[in-house]
Design a protein around this motif. Sequence first.
Motif, PDB file in Angstrom:
ATOM      1  N   VAL A 184       9.286  -9.460  12.656  1.00  0.00           N
ATOM      2  CA  VAL A 184      10.211  -8.876  11.680  1.00  0.00           C
ATOM      3  C   VAL A 184       9.449  -7.917  10.772  1.00  0.00           C
ATOM      4  N   GLU A 185      10.066  -6.783  10.476  1.00  0.00           N
ATOM      5  CA  GLU A 185       9.473  -5.847   9.533  1.00  0.00           C
ATOM      6  C   GLU A 185       9.625  -6.415   8.126  1.00  0.00           C
ATOM      7  N   ILE A 186       8.493  -6.684   7.474  1.00  0.00           N
ATOM      8  CA  ILE A 186       8.530  -7.285   6.136  1.00  0.00           C
ATOM      9  C   ILE A 186       8.312  -6.257   5.035  1.00  0.00           C
ATOM     10  N   VAL A 187       7.839  -5.057   5.398  1.00  0.00           N
ATOM     11  CA  VAL A 187       7.638  -3.966   4.446  1.00  0.00           C
ATOM     12  C   VAL A 187       7.926  -2.645   5.139  1.00  0.00           C
ATOM     13  N   ASP A 188       8.605  -1.772   4.421  1.00  0.00           N
ATOM     14  CA  ASP A 188       8.803  -0.377   4.830  1.00  0.00           C
ATOM     15  C   ASP A 188       8.897   0.413   3.537  1.00  0.00           C
ATOM     16  N   THR A 189       7.820   1.121   3.175  1.00  0.00           N
ATOM     17  CA  THR A 189       7.793   1.817   1.892  1.00  0.00           C
ATOM     18  C   THR A 189       6.991   3.105   1.981  1.00  0.00           C
ATOM     19  N   ASP A 190       7.372   4.035   1.124  1.00  0.00           N
ATOM     20  CA  ASP A 190       6.568   5.247   0.956  1.00  0.00           C
ATOM     21  C   ASP A 190       5.986   5.313  -0.465  1.00  0.00           C
ATOM     22  N   ASP A 191       6.064   4.203  -1.198  1.00  0.00           N
ATOM     23  CA  ASP A 191       5.455   4.083  -2.526  1.00  0.00           C
ATOM     24  C   ASP A 191       4.077   3.452  -2.314  1.00  0.00           C
ATOM     25  N   VAL A 192       3.094   4.303  -2.092  1.00  0.00           N
ATOM     26  CA  VAL A 192       1.792   3.850  -1.593  1.00  0.00           C
ATOM     27  C   VAL A 192       0.660   4.349  -2.487  1.00  0.00           C
ATOM     28  N   LEU A 193      -0.233   3.428  -2.842  1.00  0.00           N
ATOM     29  CA  LEU A 193      -1.508   3.774  -3.464  1.00  0.00           C
ATOM     30  C   LEU A 193      -2.605   3.335  -2.515  1.00  0.00           C
ATOM     31  N   ARG A 194      -3.718   4.046  -2.545  1.00  0.00           N
ATOM     32  CA  ARG A 194      -4.856   3.594  -1.745  1.00  0.00           C
ATOM     33  C   ARG A 194      -6.111   3.638  -2.590  1.00  0.00           C
ATOM     34  N   VAL A 195      -7.022   2.711  -2.271  1.00  0.00           N
ATOM     35  CA  VAL A 195      -8.326   2.651  -2.911  1.00  0.00           C
ATOM     36  C   VAL A 195      -9.350   3.105  -1.880  1.00  0.00           C
ATOM     37  N   VAL A 225       1.598 -14.990   3.163  1.00  0.00           N
ATOM     38  CA  VAL A 225       2.658 -14.093   3.616  1.00  0.00           C
ATOM     39  C   VAL A 225       3.525 -14.872   4.595  1.00  0.00           C
ATOM     40  N   VAL A 226       4.831 -14.863   4.348  1.00  0.00           N
ATOM     41  CA  VAL A 226       5.789 -15.677   5.089  1.00  0.00           C
ATOM     42  C   VAL A 226       6.821 -14.769   5.745  1.00  0.00           C
ATOM     43  N   SER A 227       7.114 -15.053   7.001  1.00  0.00           N
ATOM     44  CA  SER A 227       8.182 -14.346   7.698  1.00  0.00           C
ATOM     45  C   SER A 227       9.076 -15.367   8.374  1.00  0.00           C
ATOM     46  N   ALA A 228      10.355 -15.267   8.102  1.00  0.00           N
ATOM     47  CA  ALA A 228      11.322 -16.165   8.744  1.00  0.00           C
ATOM     48  C   ALA A 228      11.779 -15.597  10.075  1.00  0.00           C
ATOM     49  N   GLY A 229      11.100 -14.579  10.542  1.00  0.00           N
ATOM     50  CA  GLY A 229      11.472 -13.927  11.801  1.00  0.00           C
ATOM     51  C   GLY A 229      11.320 -14.853  12.980  1.00  0.00           C
ATOM     52  N   GLN A 281      -5.487  -7.405   9.842  1.00  0.00           N
ATOM     53  CA  GLN A 281      -5.841  -8.238  10.989  1.00  0.00           C
ATOM     54  C   GLN A 281      -5.019  -9.522  11.054  1.00  0.00           C
ATOM     55  N   LEU A 282      -4.332  -9.870   9.948  1.00  0.00           N
ATOM     56  CA  LEU A 282      -3.548 -11.098   9.918  1.00  0.00           C
ATOM     57  C   LEU A 282      -2.053 -10.866  10.156  1.00  0.00           C
ATOM     58  N   MET A 283      -1.661  -9.616  10.281  1.00  0.00           N
ATOM     59  CA  MET A 283      -0.262  -9.265  10.539  1.00  0.00           C
ATOM     60  C   MET A 283      -0.071  -8.947  12.025  1.00  0.00           C
ATOM     61  N   ASP A 284       1.175  -8.926  12.478  1.00  0.00           N
ATOM     62  CA  ASP A 284       1.443  -8.520  13.861  1.00  0.00           C
ATOM     63  C   ASP A 284       1.103  -7.050  14.055  1.00  0.00           C
ATOM     64  N   ARG A 285       1.556  -6.224  13.086  1.00  0.00           N
ATOM     65  CA  ARG A 285       1.355  -4.782  13.199  1.00  0.00           C
ATOM     66  C   ARG A 285       1.478  -4.151  11.822  1.00  0.00           C
ATOM     67  N   CYS A 286       0.576  -3.222  11.536  1.00  0.00           N
ATOM     68  CA  CYS A 286       0.634  -2.406  10.328  1.00  0.00           C
ATOM     69  C   CYS A 286       0.547  -0.957  10.775  1.00  0.00           C
TER      70      CYS A 286
END
Length: 173
Positions: free
Chosen positions: A39-50, A91-95, A132-137
């Motif tokens: 399941v897609e748990i995030v979809d955003t274009d409000d992004v900061l990077r370090v 991080v929890v997904s009910a997918g 590395q802990l998610m299905d896909r980023c």
Amino acid sequence: MRRPTPDRVKPGQESVWDYPRPPRLERQNARIKITLGGVEIVDTDDVLRVLETSHPPVYYLPEDAFESGCLVSAAGSSMCEWKGAAHYFDVVSAGRATPDARPVVVPRAAWGYARPMPGFELLRNRVAVYPQLMDRCTVNGETVIPQPGEFYGGWITSGIVGPFKGIPGSHSW
């Protein structure tokens, strides 16, 4: 140990060896998507990077960009000399539930800073995720390669070249 020889930068790429130390925080024009449990748990274009020398970028996303109930406070903390005290999230997904019908839960798979240090105040109410802990980023549709090493949370794309902190022999970089 000597600084390694940076990989060759091609047009449109950045070298992690051109990133500063102490790190720099910047807004990124990108769309980030994260999938867990199918399941897609995030979809955003409000992004900061370090950006920090020898590390691929770490992306920080608004807490409210995550699906409701996806981030659960977890025990423990760590300290960054520049960003401050980090707190962790499961991080929890009910997918795609496990065979015994429980949600997918990944312990301490994300972190944030409730009271960031000066210069990093924009990280308040934002979360970074270990890819590395998610299905896909993905970043702008490109699947991320996780930064090597269990401790690091950098996201490698085709626009970033190393070598990267986390590979064997990089401990003292």
